[in-house]
Scaffold this motif. Sequence first.
Motif, PDB file in Angstrom:
ATOM      1  N   TYR A  29      -6.001   4.751 -10.498  1.00 18.66           N
ATOM      2  CA  TYR A  29      -5.682   4.308  -9.134  1.00 18.66           C
ATOM      3  C   TYR A  29      -4.283   4.801  -8.744  1.00 18.66           C
ATOM      4  CZ  TYR A  29      -5.247   1.148  -5.114  1.00 18.66           C
ATOM      5  OH  TYR A  29      -5.095   0.627  -3.852  1.00 18.66           O
ATOM      6  N   ALA A  30      -3.347   4.778  -9.700  1.00 20.77           N
ATOM      7  CA  ALA A  30      -1.983   5.227  -9.439  1.00 20.77           C
ATOM      8  C   ALA A  30      -1.938   6.726  -9.165  1.00 20.77           C
ATOM      9  CB  ALA A  30      -1.087   4.884 -10.624  1.00 20.77           C
ATOM     10  N   ILE A  31      -2.766   7.492  -9.875  1.00 21.27           N
ATOM     11  CA  ILE A  31      -2.816   8.943  -9.645  1.00 21.27           C
ATOM     12  C   ILE A  31      -3.192   9.240  -8.196  1.00 21.27           C
ATOM     13  CG2 ILE A  31      -4.137  11.036 -10.185  1.00 21.27           C
ATOM     14  CD1 ILE A  31      -4.228  10.054 -13.090  1.00 21.27           C
ATOM     15  N   GLY A  32      -4.181   8.504  -7.681  1.00 24.72           N
ATOM     16  CA  GLY A  32      -4.587   8.692  -6.289  1.00 24.72           C
ATOM     17  C   GLY A  32      -3.471   8.346  -5.328  1.00 24.72           C
ATOM     18  N   ALA A  33      -2.751   7.249  -5.618  1.00 21.66           N
ATOM     19  CA  ALA A  33      -1.693   6.816  -4.710  1.00 21.66           C
ATOM     20  C   ALA A  33      -0.476   7.729  -4.764  1.00 21.66           C
ATOM     21  CB  ALA A  33      -1.271   5.383  -5.059  1.00 21.66           C
ATOM     22  N   ILE A  34      -0.124   8.194  -5.957  1.00 24.63           N
ATOM     23  CA  ILE A  34       1.098   8.990  -6.118  1.00 24.63           C
ATOM     24  C   ILE A  34       0.890  10.457  -5.733  1.00 24.63           C
ATOM     25  CG2 ILE A  34       2.807   9.823  -7.787  1.00 24.63           C
ATOM     26  CD1 ILE A  34       2.277   7.227  -9.378  1.00 24.63           C
ATOM     27  N   PHE A  35      -0.143  11.063  -6.269  1.00 33.34           N
ATOM     28  CA  PHE A  35      -0.313  12.516  -6.101  1.00 33.34           C
ATOM     29  C   PHE A  35      -1.225  12.906  -4.932  1.00 33.34           C
ATOM     30  CE2 PHE A  35       0.621  11.818 -10.624  1.00 33.34           C
ATOM     31  CZ  PHE A  35       1.788  12.570 -10.735  1.00 33.34           C
ATOM     32  N   LEU A  36      -2.195  12.058  -4.613  1.00 35.60           N
ATOM     33  CA  LEU A  36      -3.127  12.370  -3.526  1.00 35.60           C
ATOM     34  C   LEU A  36      -2.851  11.573  -2.264  1.00 35.60           C
ATOM     35  CD1 LEU A  36      -6.419  12.480  -5.649  1.00 35.60           C
ATOM     36  CD2 LEU A  36      -4.859  14.370  -5.088  1.00 35.60           C
ATOM     37  N   GLU A  37      -1.886  10.627  -2.367  1.00 37.46           N
ATOM     38  CA  GLU A  37      -1.518   9.755  -1.247  1.00 37.46           C
ATOM     39  C   GLU A  37      -2.743   9.103  -0.619  1.00 37.46           C
ATOM     40  OE1 GLU A  37       1.142  11.491   1.534  1.00 37.46           O
ATOM     41  OE2 GLU A  37       2.715  11.816   0.036  1.00 37.46           O
ATOM     42  N   GLY A  82       0.830  -1.207   0.000  1.00 42.49           N
ATOM     43  CA  GLY A  82       0.000   0.000   0.000  1.00 42.49           C
ATOM     44  C   GLY A  82       0.854   1.242   0.000  1.00 42.49           C
ATOM     45  N   VAL A  83       1.633   1.419  -1.058  1.00 42.67           N
ATOM     46  CA  VAL A  83       2.590   2.524  -1.117  1.00 42.67           C
ATOM     47  C   VAL A  83       1.929   3.790  -1.671  1.00 42.67           C
ATOM     48  CG1 VAL A  83       4.663   1.113  -1.299  1.00 42.67           C
ATOM     49  CG2 VAL A  83       3.340   1.612  -3.359  1.00 42.67           C
ATOM     50  N   THR A  84       2.523   4.917  -1.333  1.00 44.73           N
ATOM     51  CA  THR A  84       2.042   6.209  -1.844  1.00 44.73           C
ATOM     52  C   THR A  84       3.246   7.078  -2.193  1.00 44.73           C
ATOM     53  OG1 THR A  84       1.964   7.129   0.402  1.00 44.73           O
ATOM     54  CG2 THR A  84      -0.072   6.154  -0.463  1.00 44.73           C
ATOM     55  N   GLY A  85       2.974   8.209  -2.806  1.00 48.35           N
ATOM     56  CA  GLY A  85       4.034   9.167  -3.115  1.00 48.35           C
ATOM     57  C   GLY A  85       5.043   8.633  -4.117  1.00 48.35           C
ATOM     58  N   TRP A  86       6.306   9.024  -3.908  1.00 51.99           N
ATOM     59  CA  TRP A  86       7.362   8.654  -4.840  1.00 51.99           C
ATOM     60  C   TRP A  86       7.645   7.157  -4.836  1.00 51.99           C
ATOM     61  CZ3 TRP A  86       8.775  11.416  -8.723  1.00 51.99           C
ATOM     62  CH2 TRP A  86       8.653  12.804  -8.668  1.00 51.99           C
ATOM     63  N   VAL A  87       7.456   6.525  -3.704  1.00 51.89           N
ATOM     64  CA  VAL A  87       7.645   5.066  -3.656  1.00 51.89           C
ATOM     65  C   VAL A  87       6.630   4.385  -4.574  1.00 51.89           C
ATOM     66  CG1 VAL A  87       7.634   3.019  -2.179  1.00 51.89           C
ATOM     67  CG2 VAL A  87       8.554   5.168  -1.308  1.00 51.89           C
TER      68      VAL A  87
END
Length: 296
Positions: A93-101, A30-35
């Motif tokens: 889904y990736a947009i939410g995880a990367i940019f919106l965490e 369940g990673v977010t941001g740059w990871v």
Amino acid sequence: MHPAPSVILFTTLSGLGFGLLAFLGLGSPGVTGWVAFVFYAIAYALAVGGLLASTFHLGRPERAFKAFSQWRTSWLSREGICAVTALLVMGLYAIGAIFLETHWPVLGVIGAGLSLGTVFTTSMIYTQLKTIPRWHMPLTPVMFLSFALAGGALLAGQERLAVWFLLAAAVVQLAYWWQGDRAFATSGTTMSSATGLGTEGGTVRAFEPPHTGSNYLLREFVHVVGRRHAQKLRAIALILGFAVPVLFLVLPVESSLVKHLMAAFAVVSHMAGIAVSRWLFFAQAEHVVGLYYGKR
């Protein structure tokens, strides 16, 4: 069949990529941001790279888009639609995880299902072919899905799950080889059925070759692999694809750096083993057209 490098790259890379996307969609990890960006970059590079590699096997790659219109009857068309949809859904889904965490579980589950669905539709392109008994059996999609899950878990860093999925995939691979080696003989296809002459007049034999030289069918569909050579390659595929990765994952290691290096080596070894397995998948596919040429 004669193995084309493009389809080997396609089936190896896309399976790993969509397998990783499936785990990411389920929140593992369940990673977010740059990871998260790094994980999704790897997944998309493998999935999209594999799909692009497949177009090089087409006679007219610029017409690949036309395959999307035949979804009612073509597994290739269904694969294309499923792949594009999976990439779009997982992109959101990736947009939410990367940019919106943040994670949107419903969207992730749908994306994971579509990712595994893409692997399934890919496997059905081969499973549907009655002319190749080694592919035309239920274990073919099981093998594709087990490889995707094992590779996906490995890339996702889910070490405990990866060990079990790798072991399960190894068992499926062995079962596939065992059943595949008997598939042509048990299919009931013979020289009599290949020529349409039947058996009423006796045993059908080839009087002489149909052609004085080679042709497209012989080059593409009548590739013979020596038994001893195949056994060596099978051993290499099992060792590199499953045994070595499992060994790297279960060895007790104190250092975090060494542990990460061993995980990386496990991924590289697994990819190499799967590539060898895929080469055998195509090279040992006995097309029934070989009977017409007396090659089976």
